[in-house]
Write a protein that holds these residues in place. Structure first.
Motif, PDB file in Angstrom:
ATOM      1  N   THR A  13       0.839  -1.200   0.000  1.00 37.96           N
ATOM      2  CA  THR A  13       0.000   0.000   0.000  1.00 37.96           C
ATOM      3  C   THR A  13       0.873   1.248   0.000  1.00 37.96           C
ATOM      4  OG1 THR A  13      -0.196  -0.023   2.434  1.00 37.96           O
ATOM      5  CG2 THR A  13      -2.014  -1.003   1.156  1.00 37.96           C
ATOM      6  N   SER A  47      -3.082  -0.050  -3.331  1.00 33.44           N
ATOM      7  CA  SER A  47      -2.201  -1.119  -3.754  1.00 33.44           C
ATOM      8  C   SER A  47      -1.990  -0.958  -5.248  1.00 33.44           C
ATOM      9  CB  SER A  47      -2.814  -2.481  -3.422  1.00 33.44           C
ATOM     10  OG  SER A  47      -1.878  -3.517  -3.586  1.00 33.44           O
ATOM     11  N   VAL A  87      -6.349  -6.031   0.273  1.00 31.84           N
ATOM     12  CA  VAL A  87      -5.385  -5.588   1.284  1.00 31.84           C
ATOM     13  C   VAL A  87      -5.875  -5.965   2.682  1.00 31.84           C
ATOM     14  CG1 VAL A  87      -4.290  -3.579   2.383  1.00 31.84           C
ATOM     15  CG2 VAL A  87      -4.582  -3.615  -0.100  1.00 31.84           C
TER      16      VAL A  87
END
Length: 298
Positions: A88, A105, A161
């Motif tokens: 990230t 991301s 994520v």
């Protein structure tokens, strides 16, 4: 592994607050992955900085071309001829530099070009029985709004994520969009990781029949914060084929597309699904009021 294989790497780090030091360490790990034959490598969540509360300032600098992270990503991917999933990075929405940043991301191709961007949908606003106690990602970040899949040399890739792992409907959407591999760069706390990490990454792989590429942070960071680590690669049958408990590591494996196709053919769960997002298949009376689908981007 040959250079033309469907080989990929998952990276574990113990990132600190110094961005340039973290980028230097990440570059060493990415180089190791490339030298091992990987076509794609996944960095963990917050790979460039941990323990910082200036996400907005970092994101604004990157969006204005004044930060080090994006140029480093593009330069490193091109130099190593490696596709990189950049865990990230804090960035504002594209075209809106003044808005609140999102936990993005990024997928960078082996020419140094951005191939896809996923903004984290689910934010970690929870209380945890650890030294920090309270986590509120929404203080610093805004929610994403789209499901993202992209074609890569190792297969069709779905992006997710960390905290997303607790929301299986996202992974159903990724599979329906054609994902064959799914990334989950993470920074799980030591407490929640010990309780749930393995079962979550294996469950998401099993239910989607995808490879799950779970990059991780694994150690002690400023904040104070301790992350669980246990970076792993999980195959479509739910087997953990590579794993690292703590510390820095590069895990590598190769996608077996024939075996994956066989698993999906022998157990065609995608065809058997009777619950779709917001409805029971075949039942027009099932309420769809609570379902708000994210847009799918390719």
């Amino acid at each position: 592994m040959s250079a033309d294989s469907q080989s990929f790497a998952v990276i574990q780090m113990v990132s600190q607050s110094d961005v340039l030091a973290n980028l230097g360490q990440a570059e060493q790990l990415l180089r190791q992955a490339a030298e091992g034959g990987a076509r794609l490598a996944v960095l963990p969540e917050n790979f460039a900085a941990m323990g910082r509360r200036d996400a907005g300032a970092i994101g604004l600098a990157e969006a204005q071309g004044e930060g080090p992270i994006l140029p480093w990503l593009k330069r490193t991917a091109a130099a190593l001829k490696l596709w990189i999933v950049a865990g990230t990075v804090a960035l504002p929405p594209e075209g809106r530099p003044g808005d609140k940043v999102r936990a993005c991301s990024l997928l960078i191709d082996d020419q140094g070009r951005q191939a896809a961007r996923y903004d984290k949908l689910h934010l970690f606003d929870v209380d945890v029985a650890d030294a920090r106690g309270r986590y509120r990602e929404s203080d610093d970040y805004a929610h994403g709004q789209a499901v993202v899949v992209a074609d890569t040399p190792v297969g069709r890739l779905g992006l997710s994520v960390c905290y997303d792992l607790r929301f299986p409907e996202l992974y159903t959407a990724l599979r329906e969009a054609g994902a064959e591999l799914i990334t989950a760069p993470s920074a799980f706390t030591a407490v929640t990781g010990a309780a749930h990490w393995e079962v979550l990454i294996r469950a998401r792989a099993i239910e989607t029949q995808c490879y799950l590429l779970a990059a991780a942070q694994g150690g002690i960071h400023p904040g104070p914060r301790e992350t669980w680590g246990h970076a792993a690669i999980v195959d479509p049958w739910g087997r953990i084929v590579a794993h690292q408990e703590r510390g820095e590591a590069v895990l590598q494996a190769a996608r077996d597309s024939n075996e994956q196709a066989s698993i999906r053919a022998r157990m065609p769960v995608a065809n058997h699904r009777r619950f779709a997002p917001g409805k029971l298949a075949g039942d027009e009376n099932f309420s769809q009021a609570a379902w708000r689908p994210a847009q799918i981007l390719e």
